[in-house]
Design an enzyme around this catalytic site. Structure first.
Site, PDB file in Angstrom:
ATOM      1  N   LYS A 115      30.826 -45.370   6.161  1.00 18.55           N
ATOM      2  CA  LYS A 115      31.915 -46.345   6.236  1.00 18.55           C
ATOM      3  C   LYS A 115      32.891 -45.815   7.298  1.00 18.55           C
ATOM      4  O   LYS A 115      33.640 -44.870   7.046  1.00 18.55           O
ATOM      5  CB  LYS A 115      32.598 -46.512   4.880  1.00 18.55           C
ATOM      6  CG  LYS A 115      33.645 -47.601   4.895  1.00 18.55           C
ATOM      7  CD  LYS A 115      34.067 -47.960   3.489  1.00 18.55           C
ATOM      8  CE  LYS A 115      34.983 -49.157   3.419  1.00 18.55           C
ATOM      9  NZ  LYS A 115      35.963 -49.313   4.443  1.00 18.55           N
ATOM     10  N   ASP A 117      35.947 -45.367   9.672  1.00 12.13           N
ATOM     11  CA  ASP A 117      37.366 -45.633   9.429  1.00 12.13           C
ATOM     12  C   ASP A 117      38.019 -46.026  10.749  1.00 12.13           C
ATOM     13  O   ASP A 117      38.576 -45.195  11.462  1.00 12.13           O
ATOM     14  CB  ASP A 117      38.014 -44.374   8.847  1.00 12.13           C
ATOM     15  CG  ASP A 117      39.361 -44.675   8.247  1.00 12.13           C
ATOM     16  OD1 ASP A 117      39.729 -45.868   8.177  1.00 12.13           O
ATOM     17  OD2 ASP A 117      40.066 -43.732   7.855  1.00 12.13           O
ATOM     18  N   TYR A 225      27.285 -52.670  12.576  1.00 11.70           N
ATOM     19  CA  TYR A 225      26.654 -52.638  11.259  1.00 11.70           C
ATOM     20  C   TYR A 225      26.285 -54.004  10.680  1.00 11.70           C
ATOM     21  O   TYR A 225      25.863 -54.091   9.536  1.00 11.70           O
ATOM     22  CB  TYR A 225      27.517 -51.877  10.254  1.00 11.70           C
ATOM     23  CG  TYR A 225      28.989 -52.279  10.268  1.00 11.70           C
ATOM     24  CD1 TYR A 225      29.406 -53.544   9.897  1.00 11.70           C
ATOM     25  CD2 TYR A 225      29.956 -51.359  10.677  1.00 11.70           C
ATOM     26  CE1 TYR A 225      30.727 -53.895   9.920  1.00 11.70           C
ATOM     27  CE2 TYR A 225      31.299 -51.710  10.703  1.00 11.70           C
ATOM     28  CZ  TYR A 225      31.676 -52.978  10.327  1.00 11.70           C
ATOM     29  OH  TYR A 225      32.991 -53.339  10.357  1.00 11.70           O
ATOM     30  N   CYS A 409      75.474 -37.710   8.342  1.00 12.01           N
ATOM     31  CA  CYS A 409      76.837 -38.174   8.626  1.00 12.01           C
ATOM     32  C   CYS A 409      77.816 -37.856   7.493  1.00 12.01           C
ATOM     33  O   CYS A 409      78.989 -38.184   7.600  1.00 12.01           O
ATOM     34  CB  CYS A 409      76.826 -39.668   8.929  1.00 12.01           C
ATOM     35  SG  CYS A 409      76.459 -40.680   7.495  1.00 12.01           S
ATOM     36  N   CYS A 424      71.888 -43.801   2.384  1.00  8.26           N
ATOM     37  CA  CYS A 424      73.158 -43.562   3.052  1.00  8.26           C
ATOM     38  C   CYS A 424      73.667 -44.958   3.435  1.00  8.26           C
ATOM     39  O   CYS A 424      73.007 -45.665   4.190  1.00  8.26           O
ATOM     40  CB  CYS A 424      72.963 -42.706   4.298  1.00  8.26           C
ATOM     41  SG  CYS A 424      74.410 -42.753   5.363  1.00  8.26           S
ATOM     42  N   CYS A 430      75.576 -44.065  11.099  1.00  5.99           N
ATOM     43  CA  CYS A 430      74.742 -42.887  10.829  1.00  5.99           C
ATOM     44  C   CYS A 430      73.649 -42.803  11.914  1.00  5.99           C
ATOM     45  O   CYS A 430      72.830 -43.714  12.045  1.00  5.99           O
ATOM     46  CB  CYS A 430      74.145 -43.048   9.436  1.00  5.99           C
ATOM     47  SG  CYS A 430      73.081 -41.711   8.938  1.00  5.99           S
TER      48      CYS A 430
HETATM   49  S1  IVH Z   1      29.700 -54.180   6.236  1.00  2.66           S
HETATM   50  C1  IVH Z   1      31.142 -58.341   4.186  1.00  2.66           C
HETATM   51  N1  IVH Z   1      29.369 -51.738   6.978  1.00  2.66           N
HETATM   52  O1  IVH Z   1      34.827 -51.802   5.972  1.00  2.66           O
HETATM   53  C2  IVH Z   1      31.638 -57.085   4.773  1.00  2.66           C
HETATM   54  N2  IVH Z   1      31.597 -52.548   6.859  1.00  2.66           N
HETATM   55  O2  IVH Z   1      35.975 -53.058   3.484  1.00  2.66           O
HETATM   56  C3  IVH Z   1      30.593 -56.490   5.643  1.00  2.66           C
HETATM   57  N3  IVH Z   1      33.287 -50.900   7.532  1.00  2.66           N
HETATM   58  O3  IVH Z   1      35.841 -54.918   7.204  1.00  2.66           O
HETATM   59  C4  IVH Z   1      31.046 -55.222   6.192  1.00  2.66           C
HETATM   60  N4  IVH Z   1      31.910 -49.278   8.009  1.00  2.66           N
HETATM   61  O4  IVH Z   1      35.731 -52.982   8.813  1.00  2.66           O
HETATM   62  C5  IVH Z   1      30.271 -52.698   6.722  1.00  2.66           C
HETATM   63  N5  IVH Z   1      28.901 -49.577   7.649  1.00  2.66           N
HETATM   64  C6  IVH Z   1      29.789 -50.532   7.415  1.00  2.66           C
HETATM   65  C7  IVH Z   1      31.159 -50.327   7.580  1.00  2.66           C
HETATM   66  C8  IVH Z   1      32.052 -51.362   7.286  1.00  2.66           C
HETATM   67  C9  IVH Z   1      33.168 -49.645   7.979  1.00  2.66           C
HETATM   68  C10 IVH Z   1      34.573 -51.608   7.347  1.00  2.66           C
HETATM   69  C11 IVH Z   1      34.630 -52.975   7.955  1.00  2.66           C
HETATM   70  C12 IVH Z   1      34.919 -53.921   6.842  1.00  2.66           C
HETATM   71  C13 IVH Z   1      35.492 -53.018   5.806  1.00  2.66           C
HETATM   72  C14 IVH Z   1      35.184 -53.601   4.452  1.00  2.66           C
END
Ligand code: IVH
Length: 687
Positions: A115, A117, A225, A409, A424, A430
């Site tokens: 996932k 970031d 993805y 201040c 404050c 300030c």
């Molecule tokens: S699949 C229907 N695959 O996570 C959603 N998302 O919380 C399909 N993201 O908006 C998304 N890595 O920005 C998918 N390997 C991955 C991902 C991924 C990061 C993010 C993406 C999405 C959010 C969902």
């Protein structure tokens, strides 16, 4: 070289460079050195300079950028960008797998992925060429950031191979590798600007920059993805990823197929371990059902697909000793206690400071100087203290009190009933509050005076030229030229000298002048009224339409607006009853700032709504149904009488039949209010 020879050579070089980009980004397997690659690219650039008529829009040289985007056009997603159901618990992953097995029977394949970031992006390709890239936005509408996305080297402008649909969308995550993030922040610190909190914020700030040449320098990257489109014929998600890789897209090497829950857990463990060694941030793992027909059978809830789940990693923690506590005063006057810690490594950085939030948290944790404390790093730049090891406490330690006077201040602090923070109240006297207000006013989402960074505002404040935001509009060339100040190094910033030369001064004055065109909702946000963030400012602006109306609204008028509660209403009322506000607003109005919403005049025609179809239903507050329909047509949209899966929007007033709402929800047609519609027109107008 003649034109024909150049044409052939350019074609050869472009294909060669594309192949090496593919080897490098999609296969992670370069077959030539960076130096050899640069020689090819230089030759191509040289030839294109010599024969400008031969430059193609998808030439590999076009990643360098140069085009400027003044305002990002809003685009409606063809497929809404949903989010993922997520969990921190392994048990819930087990439940997810059990549920899927129950629904589908025994044979289910999964794909486990990282996932990433970063910032989600949807990119449309037509006939193998990149045509549009749109951010997630609110999931329904995003910003068209095509110009900036085209500068990312790992995103192909033209696809390789065959077998891709005529038109499709590919979704992925724009990320900023750690090495680039560190370089960007180092530079920001040198220039006296606030560093980005994390690579995600830096990536998101970068894709919204106006100058694409700057974006190109920042080394963004992208992992893909998801493939979407009417003509995607692959049976499985994994196959679509592999195909996408063969067309030149960067697909993570960590996207793997799994069969059993044991495999899935194995993957979770590997990913969590790999996390600290990866050159970019991930915040978890995504587990997806592989078969597309099984995905279809499982379908979606209102917000997310039933065929996928995100397992998020818990925030990383470390223990350290609390050495002392500083009290910092922010833009709103809220005083935040900040702990100074014995330096400790945590999630890739050395942590020396952590927030203690407020007096309640100090009391609740009973944290004391000298204690061993538990520090946690989430997404924010400043980590937080989440626990105390009282067993290791010295018997002489004393409870930590909260200060009573402002450290900046000297004004006695106040605390409103029901609020956690001490404030404050010296709003206009300030220093950090005045500087904070100025910095907020010029920030990107407010007046967007980006020629005036924080360092420059500080200098103008220190030189006595800025006391409040209205002073900005009185600044003159003669006051600015030659201004200079040396700033010594501090814990957070290196020593630096800020000086105003010709170009800087011109840019500042131009930025201030251009800010007079910023629409009213952003002006309202820029004023920095407590509790009035970007969304609330939009709500208020589109409801009251002018500052004059808002100023005369009483507490009940305000709380009658959707989402406006007592706290916000109280804050807005007290802002307008302050006599200083009146003088300030008068000066800003005289300077020419926009104090009302410019609704696109009905007589003015545009193509803002072109390609969109609307069903208008119910009774509306500001315009009649007929006026709204006429407006839709005059801006290129189409009115349809009945909802179908092809309808873009249901524009709903009050008294609309419940069946219509149900049908729209079933067909996933966005339901918008009159206010949303006006916003849509207005935002389109600014592009
Ligand atoms: S699949 C229907 N695959 O996570 C959603 N998302 O919380 C399909 N993201 O908006 C998304 N890595 O920005 C998918 N390997 C991955 C991902 C991924 C990061 C993010 C993406 C999405 C959010 C969902």
């Amino acid at each position: 070289m003649n034109f024909e020879e150049a044409k052939q050579r350019i074609h050869f070089l472009s294909e060669e460079i594309r192949k090496h980009n593919y080897n490098y980004y999609a296969l992670s397997n370069p077959t030539i050195t960076d130096y050899q690659f640069d020689i090819l690219l230089q030759e191509l650039m040289q030839l294109e300079r010599q024969f400008p008529a031969l430059v193609e829009i998808d030439s590999p040289t076009q990643h360098v950028g140069g085009a400027i985007t003044k305002e990002f056009r809003q685009v409606i997603h063809q497929y809404p960008m949903l989010s993922l159901g997520n969990t921190y618990s392994e048990d819930e992953i087990r439940d997810f797998e059990t549920r899927i097995h129950k629904l589908l029977g025994d044979t289910v394949d999964y794909v486990c992925e990282l996932k990433f970031d970063g910032v989600a992006i949807g990119i449309t390709y037509r006939d193998g060429k990149l045509v549009m890239a749109v951010t997630r936005g609110d999931g329904i509408r995003g910003d068209d950031v095509t110009t900036n996305i085209r500068t990312i080297k790992s995103i192909p402008l033209k696809l390789r191979g065959t077998g891709f649909p005529d038109e499709f969308e590919i979704r992925g995550e724009i990320i900023l590798p750690h090495s680039s993030f560190e370089k960007i922040n180092e530079r920001r610190l040198e220039e006296g600007e606030e560093p980005f909190a994390n690579p995600r914020n830096a990536a998101s700030g970068t894709i919204k920059m106006q100058n694409s040449a700057e974006v190109a320098k920042r080394n963004l990257d992208c992992f893909f993805y998801q493939l979407l489109g009417d003509n995607i014929s692959f049976d499985s998600h994994y196959e679509s990823l592999m195909k996408a890789r063969s067309w030149g897209f960067r697909i993570s090497q960590y996207s793997v197929r799994c069969q059993t829950i044991v495999d899935i857990f194995e993957y979770l463990k590997t990913a969590e371990k790999a996390r600290n060694d990866l050159p970019f941030d991930i915040d978890g793992v995504v587990i997806k059902v592989n078969s597309r027909s099984q995905q279809e059978m499982l379908g979606f809830t209102a917000k997310s697909p039933r065929w996928a789940i995100a397992y998020k990693f818990k925030a990383e923690q470390a223990t350290s000793r609390l050495l002392s506590v500083d009290f910092q005063v922010g833009r709103t006057g809220a005083v935040t206690p900040v702990a100074n810690l014995q330096p400790v490594p945590l999630a890739g950085t050395i942590v020396k400071r952590a927030t203690l939030h407020n007096a309640d948290v100090i009391a609740l944790l009973d944290v004391r100087i000298g204690d061993m404390v538990l520090v946690e790093k989430g997404g924010e730049i400043i980590p937080k203290i989440v626990g105390v090891d009282t067993g290791k406490r010295s018997p002489e330690s004393k409870p930590l009190g909260f200060i009573q006077a402002c450290p900046e201040c000297g004004t006695t602090l106040i605390r409103t009933k029901g609020e956690a923070a001490w404030y404050c109240p010296n709003e206009n006297g300030c220093p950090p509050q005045i500087k904070g207000k100025l910095e907020h006013f010029i920030s990107r989402k407010a007046m967007n005076i980006d020629s005036l960074g924080e360092g420059k505002v500080e200098l103008l404040y220190d030189k006595g030229l800025l006391h409040n935001v209205a002073d900005l509009y009185d600044l003159s060339y003669n006051q600015l030229i030659g201004l200079e100040k040396k700033y010594p190094s501090t814990d957070e910033k290196k020593a630096r000298t800020i000086s105003f030369r010709e170009k800087t001064v011109q840019n500042i004055l131009q930025g201030i002048e251009e800010s007079k065109q910023v629409p009213f909702d952003r002006v309202l946000y820029a004023l920095g009224i407590r509790f009035v963030g970007e969304t609330i400012a939009k709500k208020l602006a589109f409801h009251f339409l002018s500052l004059e109306n808002l100023r005369h609204a009483n507490f009940t008028d305000l709380t009658n607006v959707e989402e406006i509660g007592d706290k916000i209403a109280g804050s807005v009322c007290s802002f307008f009853t302050d006599p200083k506000t009146e003088t300030l607003l008068k000066r800003l109005e005289e300077a020419g700032l926009k104090f009302h919403i410019h609704i696109v005049e009905i007589s003015h025609k545009s193509e803002i709504l072109s390609g969109l179809s609307f069903v208008v239903s119910g009774i509306f507050e500001k315009y009649s149904r007929e006026d709204l329909k006429k407006t839709i047509e005059e801006h290129g949209g189409k009115n349809v009488s009945a909802l179908s899966s092809k309808t873009s929007y249901l524009l709903a007033g009050s008294n609309m039949g419940p069946e219509k709402r149900k049908k729209a929800e079933r067909e996933r047609i966005p339901i918008i209010s009159e206010e949303d519609f006006l916003k849509m027109l207005n935002e389109g107008k600014q592009t």
